[in-house]
Design an enzyme around this catalytic site. Sequence first.
Site, PDB file in Angstrom:
ATOM      1  CG  HIS A 250      -2.091   0.900   1.104  1.00 16.99           C
ATOM      2  ND1 HIS A 250      -2.029   2.243   1.396  1.00 16.99           N
ATOM      3  CD2 HIS A 250      -3.350   0.650   0.679  1.00 16.99           C
ATOM      4  CE1 HIS A 250      -3.221   2.784   1.170  1.00 16.99           C
ATOM      5  NE2 HIS A 250      -4.037   1.842   0.722  1.00 16.99           N
ATOM      6  CD  GLU A 305      -9.108  -4.236  -3.144  1.00 22.36           C
ATOM      7  OE1 GLU A 305     -10.076  -4.652  -2.473  1.00 22.36           O
ATOM      8  OE2 GLU A 305      -9.241  -3.529  -4.141  1.00 22.36           O
TER       9      GLU A 305
END
Length: 360
Positions: A250, A305
């Site tokens: 991320h 996710e």
Amino acid sequence: MLTRVDSGLDGVVVADTALSEVDGQAGRLIVRGHSIGDLVATRGFEAVAAVLWDGLAEAGGDETAVRRGLGEARTRAWASVPALLAAARGLTPVEALRLSLAMLPDTDTLPAHLRVCGALPVALAAILRSATGAAPIAPDPALGTAQDLLRMIRGEPAPPVFERALDIYLGTVADHGFNASTCTARVAASTRAELVSAVLAGLCALKGPLHGGAPGPVLDMLDEIGTVEAAEPWFRRAFADGVRLMGVGHRIYKVRDPRADVLKAAVATLPSTAGRLAFAADIERAAIAALRAAKPKQRLDTNVEFYTALLLEALAIPRSAFTALFAVGRAAGWCAHVFEQERSGRIIRPQSNYVGPRPA
Ligand code: ACO
């Protein structure tokens, strides 16, 4: 000539926002003063939308009014379903969702944020049913978004535990700072393009596998790996081939994404998920360990996710529709950011460094 180029706008701050804060060092997400886990612990999508729209838009701050407004908007959207299905033939769910937004007028009697957030679940359910040859199911305006969406997809009410899990998911992903799709929506809004167009721009940015397109490939990865024993060599080959592990890494989080745990806990409430969840957790651990060994300078951890994929799989949503479902939740945040951006009044217009030829 401008000299310093940061192609990813890493660390560049372009706005003040009162909507959400992503603390990448502490692994914390705050949405308008609430930590994300607390916000969705007892409430769902409509409550989160009401919090996000509070003071910015009609029905904001009032969960009941949001629920009523979205119910009315879903009913309104139902009238466009035949035209959408005729035009969407052969498109993937996210492409068809893009079309459903493009068909909306910028202005109408119902406010645009309600029309957008009402149109997306109706369109998605109709598209999924048409892919299996089934007729679309009309919305029920008395229900919440998660409950009605599952009912419209399945053709019958889903078990309450499924409805609650989807409600948690939609609320959890509703907003997340200045992510790529929200930033895109705000750039469009800064030109005064109006809300529907700005949200459509956000959806287009969400579609890519580095952003909202990651969860389907997470399941593909789990399937390809197959067994816990196969994980380590699979990761080694992936790194050698330059393949990125989906659901990991991320830009902001340097520790575990807090939404991963919220969604993992939601998956655990669903029937018959214990085996799949245990396998996924083993692969997750192996992936993080492999990344730490292969890229010791990077701080890569699980992102939202990874368990999004597990949750939507357990709800029997087809992989091809994961990104479109993400958009149903994130649309609430895009709308809030559009309102905030419109108040700031300035066009977002960065610069580029020209490196091409010049006239002699
Ligand atoms: N797998 C393997 N390596 C990775 C991964 C990953 N998932 N993520 C980052 N890296 C590596 C890169 O290869 C690079 O290594 P290098 O310096 O040896 O070349 C380094 O980490 C930095 O990569 P960047 O692309 O500069 O990192 P950035 O912060 O720009 O990327 C992103 C963030 C796009 C999310 C990235 O981590 C990624 O591609 N993850 C996989 C896709 C994914 O899960 N996306 C969903 C994110 S959550 C969301 O958007 C809702």
